[in-house]
Design an enzyme around this catalytic site. Structure first.
Site, PDB file in Angstrom:
ATOM      1  N   SER A 374       5.164  -2.157   2.791  1.00  0.00           N
ATOM      2  CA  SER A 374       4.060  -1.207   2.746  1.00  0.00           C
ATOM      3  C   SER A 374       4.661   0.177   2.610  1.00  0.00           C
ATOM      4  O   SER A 374       5.377   0.644   3.496  1.00  0.00           O
ATOM      5  CB  SER A 374       3.202  -1.293   4.013  1.00  0.00           C
ATOM      6  OG  SER A 374       2.193  -0.308   4.003  1.00  0.00           O
ATOM      7  N   ARG A 375       4.381   0.840   1.489  1.00  0.00           N
ATOM      8  CA  ARG A 375       5.036   2.122   1.203  1.00  0.00           C
ATOM      9  C   ARG A 375       4.293   3.317   1.779  1.00  0.00           C
ATOM     10  O   ARG A 375       4.795   4.426   1.724  1.00  0.00           O
ATOM     11  CB  ARG A 375       5.181   2.295  -0.314  1.00  0.00           C
ATOM     12  CG  ARG A 375       5.950   1.184  -0.995  1.00  0.00           C
ATOM     13  CD  ARG A 375       6.189   1.467  -2.471  1.00  0.00           C
ATOM     14  NE  ARG A 375       6.786   0.310  -3.120  1.00  0.00           N
ATOM     15  CZ  ARG A 375       6.106  -0.614  -3.780  1.00  0.00           C
ATOM     16  NH1 ARG A 375       4.788  -0.505  -3.886  1.00  0.00           N
ATOM     17  NH2 ARG A 375       6.709  -1.630  -4.339  1.00  0.00           N
ATOM     18  N   VAL A 376       3.081   3.099   2.291  1.00  0.00           N
ATOM     19  CA  VAL A 376       2.281   4.217   2.785  1.00  0.00           C
ATOM     20  C   VAL A 376       1.868   4.010   4.227  1.00  0.00           C
ATOM     21  O   VAL A 376       1.890   4.930   5.037  1.00  0.00           O
ATOM     22  CB  VAL A 376       1.016   4.409   1.909  1.00  0.00           C
ATOM     23  CG1 VAL A 376       0.145   5.519   2.471  1.00  0.00           C
ATOM     24  CG2 VAL A 376       1.409   4.740   0.477  1.00  0.00           C
TER      25      VAL A 376
END
Length: 524
Positions: A374-376
């Site tokens: 999950s990049r955010v």
């Protein structure tokens, strides 16, 4: 034979239809004449109609055919229009008259849709009568500009332990769910919808070319769990025309955007975009667009990117709501490098990958933590999660590596054996029954217990029962800590000790010995 794109315009095919009526007024009778532009059906083939005439037609305009059937304009050539049917082609024949509606594809929006099942054209499918909605919104909308977007810093809790702790999702994020067939992709998304009961988040579930039985099962789960009343279901099955399947995710997004612009947080599930790509591919070939690498890769990237770019969190001046997208994609033989998966991975803000190997081993949900990211969401994660997630991820990664060594016959002793046992219990803790979401504070208490080694002496077969005992103890005796952690408070050392001591008492094991520390003043 279907006419080619070079079909010459036939002036005789262009006509106007005059519709007259007589109205009564104070000055007597008055005749009114309305002139409508009409064309002629040249051919019908597998849901695509070719129409001569209608020189004023626009891209994505709706056309009205026989018996009120609708078609969507997708191809504008010289003298010939290519349109896809949104109804079954049973009653459409060459030579029939076609009329412009002078409106582009749109869908009803508003709170009257909550609890309803509709198709992408806004027609009810649940047998509960007409929709209570007077507002409509065009399906193709421009994504919000950068200045209208707010940071993604509010969590979207799914109730799934492995997701909330290790792969957090923020409101306004785009998180892809992908894996082979029958690995639990839809279950992850449905559980995320079920967990919004007390969060105020509305949901839109978009079924694209689903089997009727699978769609009915999802609707039944939502209804039995009380989630359907705050959910809109936009449904198409594999028997529906490809045109409807193509429009489905755009209709779902327009419905969600209406709520977002009125200050609501919305989660949209697209189930799934692999079938959507196939529907678009079918339409493109029937419309005689260039096949192969000359067109399809670029086309489908644009089709999906312009859809998913509409997911965002808006600034207060634009309503302050958020649209969180959970697209689903199917892989074949665990091939993440296939075109559609890599396409969507590049568009989204992370992916949750479901492994067939873990599924077969009974590790449900079968989330492969190593291939998921999950990049955010980490920026939107509750602070208490961040205090336990690092140790949890490290223990799980070490366990997977040691497990591979053990599988090759290596003998593990001492610290390595302890790490292997700890990791096995971490994996057991991350198992979760279907449709049973867990509250954040209860998840954190269980993670504290496993990180502190309180479950090291528990048999693997008894870990689930031990976890339930810890959760009951926290609910019963630490409601103040539960409220504080779920309200965004830090997991201070004092709160952590309290959760650890409650877990030890519930499990009947000695509490973890800790060194005295200064009062941090953060106790609830």
């Amino acid at each position: 034979m279907m006419p080619s794109a070079q079909h010459r315009f036939d002036p005789d095919a262009l006509a106007v239809r005059a519709v007259g009526r007589v109205t009564e007024g104070r000055r007597g009778r008055r005749a009114e004449v309305t002139v409508r532009e009409v064309g002629t059906v040249l051919s019908v083939d597998q849901g695509v109609v070719r129409v001569a005439g209608l020189p004023g037609a626009r891209a994505e305009e709706l056309l009205r055919l026989a018996d009120g059937q609708l078609a969507l304009v997708l191809d504008l050539s010289v003298g010939v229009i290519g349109a896809v049917l949104l109804d079954r082609p049973d009653k459409v024949e060459a030579g029939q008259v076609v009329e412009r509606t002078e409106r582009v594809a749109d869908v009803p929006v508003g709170s009257g849709l909550l609890g309803r099942v509709i198709d992408p054209a806004g027609r009810p499918l649940d047998g509960r009568g007409p929709l209570e909605s007077s507002d409509r919104r065009e399906l193709d909308q421009i994504a919000p500009p950068i200045l209208d977007r707010a940071p993604v810093d509010v969590p979207l809790q799914t109730g799934i332990k492995v997701v909330d702790a290790l792969l957090p999702i923020g409101r306004g994020q785009r998180e892809l769910i992908l894996g082979d067939r029958q690995t639990g992709k839809t279950s992850i998304a449905v559980d995320a919808i079920l967990n919004q009961a007390d969060s105020g988040v509305l949901s839109v579930y978009c079924a694209i070319a689903q089997r009727s039985t699978e769609l009915a099962r999802v609707i039944d789960v939502l209804e039995r769990r009380g989630a359907l009343e705050r959910t809109v279901v936009v449904a198409t099955t594999g028997e529906d025309p490809a045109g409807l399947q193509y429009l489905a995710p755009y209709a779902a997004t327009s419905i969600a955007e209406h709520f977002t612009e009125h200050g609501h947080d919305v989660v949209v599930v697209y189930d799934d975009l692999t079938r959507h790509a196939r529907a678009y591919r079918e339409l493109a070939l029937l419309l005689r667009r260039p096949p192969g690498r000359e067109a399809f890769p670029g086309d489908i990237f644009y089709v999906h990117s312009r859809l998913l770019e509409r997911a965002t969190r808006l600034v207060p001046e634009r309503g302050g709501g958020s649209l969180t997208a959970l697209p689903i994609a199917e892989t074949e033989e665990q091939n993440l490098a296939a075109y559609i998966p890599t396409n969507l991975i590049s568009i989204t803000d992370g992916q949750i990958y479901l492994s067939p190997r873990l599924f077969q081993q009974g590790q449900l949900p079968a989330v492969d933590v190593g291939l998921s990211v999950s990049r955010v969401g980490g920026k939107a994660q509750l602070p208490a999660y961040r205090a336990v997630a690092a140790d949890l991820r490290l223990a799980y990664a070490q366990f997977e590596e040691l497990e591979r060594f053990e599988r090759f016959g290596a003998t593990l002793k001492g610290d390595q054996a302890r790490e292997l046992g700890r990791g096995a219990r971490v994996r057991a803790v991350l198992r979760q029954p279907l449709h049973e979401p867990v509250r954040p504070a209860e998840q954190i208490a269980v993670f504290v217990a496993v990180n502190d080694g309180l479950l090291d002496g528990v048999e693997l077969s008894a870990v689930a029962a031990a976890e339930r005992a810890v959760r009951r103890a926290v609910r019963r005796e630490a409601s103040d800590v539960v409220d504080d952690l779920e309200g965004g408070e830090e997991l201070t050392e004092r709160r952590r000790r309290r959760l650890s001591d409650l877990a030890a008492a519930a499990l009947g094991v000695p509490p973890v010995a800790v060194q005295p520390t200064e009062d941090d003043g953060a106790d609830a």
